[in-house]
Design a protein around this motif. Structure first.
Motif, mmCIF file in Angstrom:
data_model
loop_
_atom_site.group_PDB
_atom_site.id
_atom_site.type_symbol
_atom_site.label_atom_id
_atom_site.label_comp_id
_atom_site.label_asym_id
_atom_site.label_seq_id
_atom_site.Cartn_x
_atom_site.Cartn_y
_atom_site.Cartn_z
ATOM 1 N N GLU A 19 -8.519 0.096 75.890
ATOM 2 C CA GLU A 19 -7.832 -1.099 76.457
ATOM 3 C C GLU A 19 -6.905 -1.677 75.844
ATOM 4 O O GLU A 19 -6.013 -2.504 76.590
ATOM 5 C CB GLU A 19 -9.138 -2.225 76.258
ATOM 6 N N LEU A 20 -6.268 -1.131 74.948
ATOM 7 C CA LEU A 20 -4.936 -1.350 74.012
ATOM 8 C C LEU A 20 -3.710 -0.569 74.243
ATOM 9 O O LEU A 20 -2.797 -0.952 73.808
ATOM 10 C CB LEU A 20 -5.468 -1.849 72.657
ATOM 11 N N ALA A 21 -4.158 0.731 74.873
ATOM 12 C CA ALA A 21 -3.164 1.651 74.989
ATOM 13 C C ALA A 21 -2.101 1.255 76.059
ATOM 14 O O ALA A 21 -0.878 1.524 75.734
ATOM 15 C CB ALA A 21 -3.834 2.883 75.395
ATOM 16 N N GLY A 22 -2.370 0.320 76.859
ATOM 17 C CA GLY A 22 -1.197 -0.142 77.728
ATOM 18 C C GLY A 22 -0.786 1.215 78.632
ATOM 19 O O GLY A 22 -1.387 2.119 79.089
ATOM 20 N N GLN A 23 0.559 1.411 78.479
ATOM 21 C CA GLN A 23 1.362 2.521 79.140
ATOM 22 C C GLN A 23 1.285 3.710 78.277
ATOM 23 O O GLN A 23 1.908 4.698 78.825
ATOM 24 C CB GLN A 23 2.797 2.106 79.431
ATOM 25 N N HIS A 24 0.702 3.703 77.245
ATOM 26 C CA HIS A 24 0.686 4.723 76.202
ATOM 27 C C HIS A 24 -0.732 5.462 75.996
ATOM 28 O O HIS A 24 -1.041 5.860 74.812
ATOM 29 C CB HIS A 24 1.125 4.160 74.967
ATOM 30 N N VAL A 25 -1.295 5.572 77.307
ATOM 31 C CA VAL A 25 -2.705 6.102 77.176
ATOM 32 C C VAL A 25 -2.594 7.599 76.331
ATOM 33 O O VAL A 25 -3.719 7.869 75.637
ATOM 34 C CB VAL A 25 -3.245 6.373 78.591
#
Length: 270
Positions: A19-25
């Protein structure tokens, strides 16, 4: 009679939580998969409570700090997103650990806030606990933060006391040693670059894979200052809790997706 039913070494970088990865999965995907595995295995052991040993909780110089509030609440923020968690505290176990440690001559602080008990007895939960707990079953917790001013031998002794307290309780307990490793892998990071980061992390990887966790205590102070690992002390406590002659390691992963090292490993009792 209580027992340690599962234990592991985990990292606590915020972007591990999807949920905190944003665009950096993709950035911490290897570690995220390992954490999902550790969480699944923890659930399979069906513990009654979890002990988290974190470097980022409320610290008292020269003391082993143990939270003794009714509950803990914390959040982690990354990429303009927030992940929030609340957990109840397993207070009888926390108090028992503190009592055993004090009787053994170790300096321990039991921490509370607001009121002795009830809904206002709440302390903050740090990211060193929030991140690994996000992958674990929702259970009462004991949150322990060691001080780096205490000796390596005191860390090992505290781990032995932790094991004894659990065995004297009526709880099945999982232990999480929350550890990020060297923080000077990247010039763009907040601590800059130092070549010792790669060297020290490689040594730590070898130590954990070998199962000789006590050897983390042989990392020199010079290397600690230049490479900036923050997992040595928690790992030594885990080493005391799970003795070498009763310990086996299952290695899951290591990666350095940003400026600090991330390690996932299972530490099982034979």
């Amino acid at each position: 009679m209580g027992q340690i039913v599962y234990s592991c070494i985990t990292p606590h970088g915020g972007e591990i939580i999807l949920e905190l990865a944003g665009q950096h999965v993709e950035r911490m995907q290897t570690t995220r998969r390992s954490m999902e595995t550790l969480g699944k295995r923890m659930r399979e052991q069906r513990p009654d409570a979890l002990v988290v040993i974190t470097p980022h909780g409320i610290r008292s110089d020269g003391q082993f700090s143990i939270i003794n509030s009714e509950s803990v609440v914390g959040s982690e923020q990354e990429n303009n997103r927030t992940y929030t968690m609340r957990r109840e505290v397993e207070r009888p176990l926390a108090q028992s650990i503190a009592k055993e440690a004090q009787e053994s001559g170790l300096p321990v602080s039991l921490l509370n806030f607001g009121t002795t008990e009830g809904p206002l007895s709440v302390l903050p939960l740090d990211w060193g606990a929030v991140v690994p707990l996000a992958f674990m079953p929702d259970l009462p917790v004991v949150i322990i933060t060691p001080s780096r001013l205490n000796s390596n031998q005191e860390m090992l002794l505290f781990g032995e006391i932790l094991r004894k307290s659990i065995e004297q309780s009526d709880k099945s307990v999982g232990i999480i040693a929350s550890c990020d490793w060297c923080h000077t892998h990247d010039e763009a990071g907040p601590y800059g670059y130092h070549p010792s980061a790669k060297i020290v992390d490689e040594r730590i990887v070898s130590i954990i894979k070998s199962g000789a966790l006590e050897e983390c205590g042989n990392i020199s102070q010079e290397d600690i200052e230049s490479a900036k690992p923050d997992g040595i002390w928690q790992t030594l406590i885990l080493a005391g809790a799970v003795p070498q002659n009763d310990r086996s390691i299952e290695w899951l992963s290591y990666e350095v997706p940003t400026y600090f090292g991330l390690i996932c490993a299972e530490v099982s009792r034979n």
